[in-house]
Design a protein around this motif. Structure first.
Motif, PDB file in Angstrom:
ATOM      1  N   LEU A   1       0.716  -1.235  -0.128  1.00 20.75           N
ATOM      2  CA  LEU A   1      -0.065   0.042   0.073  1.00 20.75           C
ATOM      3  C   LEU A   1       0.865   1.072  -0.015  1.00 20.75           C
ATOM      4  CD1 LEU A   1      -2.786  -0.805   2.528  1.00 20.75           C
ATOM      5  CD2 LEU A   1      -2.984  -0.497   0.038  1.00 20.75           C
ATOM      6  N   VAL A   2       1.954   1.316   0.854  1.00 18.51           N
ATOM      7  CA  VAL A   2       3.029   2.311   0.890  1.00 18.51           C
ATOM      8  C   VAL A   2       3.759   2.360  -0.422  1.00 18.51           C
ATOM      9  CG1 VAL A   2       4.877   3.342   2.055  1.00 18.51           C
ATOM     10  CG2 VAL A   2       3.204   2.505   3.391  1.00 18.51           C
ATOM     11  N   VAL A   3       4.202   1.454  -0.993  1.00 17.51           N
ATOM     12  CA  VAL A   3       5.062   1.455  -2.090  1.00 17.51           C
ATOM     13  C   VAL A   3       4.106   2.038  -3.549  1.00 17.51           C
ATOM     14  CG1 VAL A   3       6.186   0.124  -3.925  1.00 17.51           C
ATOM     15  CG2 VAL A   3       6.805  -0.328  -1.582  1.00 17.51           C
ATOM     16  N   ASN A   4       2.600   1.661  -3.438  1.00 15.82           N
ATOM     17  CA  ASN A   4       2.126   1.832  -4.505  1.00 15.82           C
ATOM     18  C   ASN A   4       1.150   2.958  -4.513  1.00 15.82           C
ATOM     19  OD1 ASN A   4       2.970  -0.494  -6.192  1.00 15.82           O
ATOM     20  ND2 ASN A   4       1.609  -1.631  -5.084  1.00 15.82           N
ATOM     21  N   SER A   5       1.219   3.794  -3.288  1.00 15.32           N
ATOM     22  CA  SER A   5       0.430   4.887  -3.045  1.00 15.32           C
ATOM     23  C   SER A   5       0.913   6.087  -4.086  1.00 15.32           C
ATOM     24  CB  SER A   5       0.892   5.432  -1.413  1.00 15.32           C
ATOM     25  OG  SER A   5       0.144   6.746  -1.417  1.00 15.32           O
ATOM     26  N   THR A   6      -0.014   6.895  -4.471  1.00 15.68           N
ATOM     27  CA  THR A   6       0.427   8.164  -5.189  1.00 15.68           C
ATOM     28  C   THR A   6       0.745   9.128  -4.410  1.00 15.68           C
ATOM     29  OG1 THR A   6      -2.041   8.920  -5.255  1.00 15.68           O
ATOM     30  CG2 THR A   6      -1.352   7.391  -7.115  1.00 15.68           C
TER      31      THR A   6
ATOM     32  N   ALA B   1       9.497   1.263   3.951  1.00 11.12           N
ATOM     33  CA  ALA B   1       8.874   1.195   2.579  1.00 11.12           C
ATOM     34  C   ALA B   1       8.867   2.971   2.273  1.00 11.12           C
ATOM     35  CB  ALA B   1       7.616   0.573   2.414  1.00 11.12           C
ATOM     36  N   TYR B   2       8.529   3.104   1.104  1.00 12.64           N
ATOM     37  CA  TYR B   2       8.277   4.455   0.666  1.00 12.64           C
ATOM     38  C   TYR B   2       7.739   4.393  -0.789  1.00 12.64           C
ATOM     39  CZ  TYR B   2      13.230   4.585  -0.977  1.00 12.64           C
ATOM     40  OH  TYR B   2      14.485   4.550  -1.474  1.00 12.64           O
ATOM     41  N   SER B   3       7.085   5.314  -1.027  1.00 11.45           N
ATOM     42  CA  SER B   3       6.133   5.647  -2.383  1.00 11.45           C
ATOM     43  C   SER B   3       6.905   6.061  -3.291  1.00 11.45           C
ATOM     44  CB  SER B   3       5.118   6.374  -2.291  1.00 11.45           C
ATOM     45  OG  SER B   3       5.275   7.661  -1.795  1.00 11.45           O
ATOM     46  N   ALA B   4       6.528   5.977  -4.798  1.00  7.02           N
ATOM     47  CA  ALA B   4       7.514   6.362  -5.907  1.00  7.02           C
ATOM     48  C   ALA B   4       7.546   7.872  -5.672  1.00  7.02           C
ATOM     49  CB  ALA B   4       6.971   6.150  -7.087  1.00  7.02           C
ATOM     50  N   SER B   5       6.463   8.447  -5.486  1.00 11.04           N
ATOM     51  CA  SER B   5       6.233   9.960  -5.076  1.00 11.04           C
ATOM     52  C   SER B   5       7.107  10.610  -4.148  1.00 11.04           C
ATOM     53  CB  SER B   5       4.931  10.442  -4.670  1.00 11.04           C
ATOM     54  OG  SER B   5       4.651  11.775  -4.474  1.00 11.04           O
ATOM     55  N   ARG B   6       7.371   9.831  -3.007  1.00  9.87           N
ATOM     56  CA  ARG B   6       8.344  10.243  -1.981  1.00  9.87           C
ATOM     57  C   ARG B   6       9.822   9.964  -2.486  1.00  9.87           C
ATOM     58  NH1 ARG B   6       7.604  13.095   1.668  1.00  9.87           N
ATOM     59  NH2 ARG B   6       6.346  11.771   3.364  1.00  9.87           N
ATOM     60  N   ALA B   7      10.148   8.873  -3.311  1.00  2.00           N
ATOM     61  CA  ALA B   7      11.372   8.692  -3.833  1.00  2.00           C
ATOM     62  C   ALA B   7      11.743   9.804  -4.846  1.00  2.00           C
ATOM     63  CB  ALA B   7      11.426   7.491  -4.757  1.00  2.00           C
TER      64      ALA B   7
END
Length: 188
Positions: free
Chosen positions: A76-81, A96-102
């Motif tokens: 859920l975290v990784v795939n969050s927008t 874990a972290y989202s693509a947006s956070r990355a």
């Protein structure tokens, strides 16, 4: 280049007690794992003694989550927008972290997994963390979310954007307290 942590974790004792209890470990068992006596662990938890920052990191590493994978929460975290990340609450180890956070951090989506993000904390993040004890955060099972503003900080491995940060406590399947960190950048 890894930053050397010069300060320990605020409220180390309360933080340690919550994590130790959440994983179902007695003080004596933790003392055995750390090759110290139970009295030392008791003194740490009661705030009578405070170990050096390196030892604090070692203590939290010893108690790192070893239970179920919690793959659904991580997914859920990784795939969050949204711009979010999940850290183990006591040590701030990134889970874990989202693509947006990355993108916000200007790093890959796996580069900081398993790394304590505490070393990158801004002054405002350190101040907000220090305030948690006075707000009763460590004494409550489900404390109210904590919201605050932070300034920008640029490190060799991460960039922290200025903006609002919101901390919320969750628990992994094995009882380990974790923190969901969300927020918005200034001007976003």
């Amino acid at each position: 280049m890894e930053l050397k942590q010069v300060h320990g974790y605020p409220a180390f004792g309360k933080r340690l007690r919550r994590l130790r209890r959440s994983v179902g470990l007695k003080q004596s068992a933790l003392a055995d794992l750390l090759s110290v006596d139970q009295t030392t662990v008791s003194r740490w938890e009661n705030g009578v003694q405070r170990p050096a920052p390196d030892l604090q990191r070692s203590v939290f590493k010893t108690l790192a989550p070893v239970g179920p994978n919690d793959s659904a929460l991580k997914r859920l975290v990784v795939n969050s927008t949204e711009c979010i990340h999940l850290v183990e609450e006591a040590s701030h180890i990134c889970l874990a972290y989202s693509a947006s956070r990355a993108r916000d951090w200007k790093t890959s989506q796996n580069a900081l997994l398993g790394v304590s993000l505490w070393q990158f904390a801004t002054d405002e993040i350190r101040q907000a963390e220090a305030e948690l004890q006075d707000e009763g955060w460590w004494d409550q099972q489900m404390p109210r979310p904590k919201s605050f503003l932070t300034s920008e900080a640029v490190h060799d491995r991460i960039r922290i954007s200025a903006g609002e940060i919101i901390w919320e406590r969750l628990y992994l399947a094995d009882g380990t307290p974790v923190r969901l960190v969300s927020g918005t950048r200034v001007g976003a």
